[in-house]
Design a protein around this motif. Structure first.
Motif, mmCIF file in Angstrom:
data_model
loop_
_atom_site.group_PDB
_atom_site.id
_atom_site.type_symbol
_atom_site.label_atom_id
_atom_site.label_comp_id
_atom_site.label_asym_id
_atom_site.label_seq_id
_atom_site.Cartn_x
_atom_site.Cartn_y
_atom_site.Cartn_z
ATOM 1 N N LYS A 29 0.833 -1.218 0.000
ATOM 2 C CA LYS A 29 0.000 0.000 0.000
ATOM 3 C C LYS A 29 0.863 1.262 0.000
ATOM 4 C CE LYS A 29 -4.219 -1.816 0.928
ATOM 5 N NZ LYS A 29 -5.090 -2.026 -0.187
ATOM 6 N N GLY A 30 2.182 1.075 -0.098
ATOM 7 C CA GLY A 30 3.085 2.220 -0.100
ATOM 8 C C GLY A 30 3.378 2.750 1.295
ATOM 9 N N LEU A 31 3.123 1.940 2.310
ATOM 10 C CA LEU A 31 3.316 2.349 3.699
ATOM 11 C C LEU A 31 4.612 1.757 4.243
ATOM 12 C CD1 LEU A 31 -0.366 1.715 4.780
ATOM 13 C CD2 LEU A 31 0.680 3.919 4.201
ATOM 14 N N VAL A 32 5.139 2.379 5.290
ATOM 15 C CA VAL A 32 6.376 1.937 5.920
ATOM 16 C C VAL A 32 6.048 1.383 7.302
ATOM 17 C CG1 VAL A 32 8.617 2.695 6.813
ATOM 18 C CG2 VAL A 32 7.749 3.635 4.667
ATOM 19 N N ILE A 33 6.534 0.199 7.605
ATOM 20 C CA ILE A 33 6.351 -0.390 8.931
ATOM 21 C C ILE A 33 7.356 0.271 9.864
ATOM 22 C CG2 ILE A 33 6.498 -2.502 10.301
ATOM 23 C CD1 ILE A 33 5.710 -3.978 7.617
ATOM 24 N N ASP A 34 6.838 0.942 10.901
ATOM 25 C CA ASP A 34 7.705 1.632 11.850
ATOM 26 C C ASP A 34 8.316 0.675 12.856
ATOM 27 O OD1 ASP A 34 7.180 4.232 10.822
ATOM 28 O OD2 ASP A 34 5.288 4.271 11.913
ATOM 29 N N TYR A 35 7.559 -0.333 13.258
ATOM 30 C CA TYR A 35 8.012 -1.215 14.326
ATOM 31 C C TYR A 35 7.187 -2.494 14.309
ATOM 32 C CZ TYR A 35 9.168 -2.759 19.076
ATOM 33 O OH TYR A 35 9.603 -3.484 20.155
ATOM 34 N N VAL A 36 7.816 -3.601 14.667
ATOM 35 C CA VAL A 36 7.093 -4.849 14.880
ATOM 36 C C VAL A 36 7.257 -5.208 16.350
ATOM 37 C CG1 VAL A 36 6.852 -7.279 14.269
ATOM 38 C CG2 VAL A 36 7.517 -5.616 12.513
ATOM 39 N N SER A 37 6.138 -5.240 17.058
ATOM 40 C CA SER A 37 6.123 -5.583 18.475
ATOM 41 C C SER A 37 5.901 -7.086 18.608
ATOM 42 C CB SER A 37 5.000 -4.816 19.183
ATOM 43 O OG SER A 37 4.944 -5.167 20.543
ATOM 44 N N HIS A 38 6.828 -7.758 19.258
ATOM 45 C CA HIS A 38 6.758 -9.213 19.433
ATOM 46 C C HIS A 38 6.085 -9.524 20.775
ATOM 47 C CE1 HIS A 38 9.219 -9.564 15.872
ATOM 48 N NE2 HIS A 38 10.050 -8.678 16.406
ATOM 49 N N VAL A 39 4.794 -9.252 20.837
ATOM 50 C CA VAL A 39 4.017 -9.374 22.062
ATOM 51 C C VAL A 39 4.009 -10.819 22.571
ATOM 52 C CG1 VAL A 39 1.731 -9.061 23.094
ATOM 53 C CG2 VAL A 39 2.601 -7.401 21.451
ATOM 54 N N GLY A 40 3.866 -11.758 21.675
ATOM 55 C CA GLY A 40 3.842 -13.163 22.080
ATOM 56 C C GLY A 40 5.120 -13.566 22.775
ATOM 57 N N ASP A 41 6.269 -13.196 22.219
ATOM 58 C CA ASP A 41 7.555 -13.502 22.844
ATOM 59 C C ASP A 41 7.644 -12.885 24.233
ATOM 60 O OD1 ASP A 41 8.344 -14.876 20.577
ATOM 61 O OD2 ASP A 41 9.599 -13.234 19.813
ATOM 62 N N MET A 42 7.225 -11.615 24.350
ATOM 63 C CA MET A 42 7.277 -10.922 25.643
ATOM 64 C C MET A 42 6.406 -11.633 26.670
ATOM 65 S SD MET A 42 5.311 -8.758 27.758
ATOM 66 C CE MET A 42 4.086 -8.091 26.658
ATOM 67 N N LEU A 43 5.185 -11.998 26.298
ATOM 68 C CA LEU A 43 4.291 -12.669 27.242
ATOM 69 C C LEU A 43 4.846 -14.025 27.671
ATOM 70 C CD1 LEU A 43 0.852 -11.837 25.591
ATOM 71 C CD2 LEU A 43 1.722 -10.951 27.769
ATOM 72 N N ASN A 44 5.398 -14.774 26.718
ATOM 73 C CA ASN A 44 5.966 -16.080 27.035
ATOM 74 C C ASN A 44 7.213 -15.947 27.917
ATOM 75 O OD1 ASN A 44 3.970 -17.424 25.604
ATOM 76 N ND2 ASN A 44 5.152 -17.440 23.714
ATOM 77 N N ARG A 45 8.006 -14.946 27.661
ATOM 78 C CA ARG A 45 9.253 -14.729 28.404
ATOM 79 C C ARG A 45 8.996 -14.264 29.837
ATOM 80 N NH1 ARG A 45 10.996 -11.022 25.278
ATOM 81 N NH2 ARG A 45 10.466 -9.278 26.614
ATOM 82 N N THR A 46 7.940 -13.472 30.049
ATOM 83 C CA THR A 46 7.721 -12.839 31.355
ATOM 84 C C THR A 46 6.661 -13.515 32.208
ATOM 85 O OG1 THR A 46 6.115 -11.283 30.425
ATOM 86 C CG2 THR A 46 8.444 -10.588 30.478
ATOM 87 N N GLY A 47 6.024 -14.562 31.722
ATOM 88 C CA GLY A 47 4.952 -15.211 32.472
ATOM 89 C C GLY A 47 5.360 -15.611 33.878
ATOM 90 N N ALA A 48 6.455 -16.329 34.002
ATOM 91 C CA ALA A 48 6.906 -16.775 35.324
ATOM 92 C C ALA A 48 7.239 -15.591 36.220
ATOM 93 C CB ALA A 48 8.112 -17.690 35.179
ATOM 94 N N ASP A 49 7.757 -14.511 35.631
ATOM 95 C CA ASP A 49 8.122 -13.328 36.416
ATOM 96 C C ASP A 49 6.919 -12.675 37.085
ATOM 97 O OD1 ASP A 49 10.731 -13.720 35.568
ATOM 98 O OD2 ASP A 49 10.573 -12.262 33.933
#
Length: 143
Positions: free
Chosen positions: A45-65
């Motif tokens: 669409k001619g748009l630029v992706i500013d950032y990709v947030s890896h929410v799944g990784d963050m949730l999996n990494r921090t669950g025990a915390d």
């Protein structure tokens, strides 16, 4: 309240689902294929992706915390981007529409069920953003 049920039925019958102010479309393929499809649709669409947030990784990494052993997603990413043309238009209509920027398309994988979706936008000028998000999500999902 009835209009929400009618809207949900309409969207579900069109191939998507509405939940918690989000619209989702199922993706027939892997999470990796879905993220590639979303990236391709946004850039197409001619748009630029500013950032990709890896929410799944963050949730999996921090669950025990945070004292949880619940796995919410096998994987989940959010692609954040803006459209200079549409953003200017909606913010000229109401500068407080800045609260909705940047726009995001998410991809989730829950036990092999991959979905592509976006947060629904408020009525008024932001419906132009809604149309853009829906076109990207549908294209990426092959709808």
């Amino acid at each position: 309240m009835r209009w929400k049920a009618a809207l949900a039925a309409l969207v579900v019958s069109a191939g998507g689902a509405v939940a918690q102010d989000a619209t989702t479309y199922p993706f027939d393929g892997s999470f990796e294929d879905a993220t590639f499809s979303v990236e391709t649709a946004i850039v197409g669409k001619g748009l630029v992706i500013d950032y990709v947030s890896h929410v799944g990784d963050m949730l999996n990494r921090t669950g025990a915390d945070v004292g949880s052993d619940v796995k919410i997603f096998d994987a989940a990413d959010i692609f954040l981007f803006c459209s200079a043309q549409i953003s200017r238009k909606v913010m000229e209509a109401d500068p407080m529409n800045i609260a909705h920027c940047p726009y995001g398309i998410f991809v989730t994988d829950r036990e092999g069920a991959v979905s592509i979706g976006y947060r629904n936008q408020p009525d008024g000028p932001m419906q132009e953003v809604q149309t853009l998000l829906d076109s990207i999500a549908r294209e990426a999902a092959g709808q």
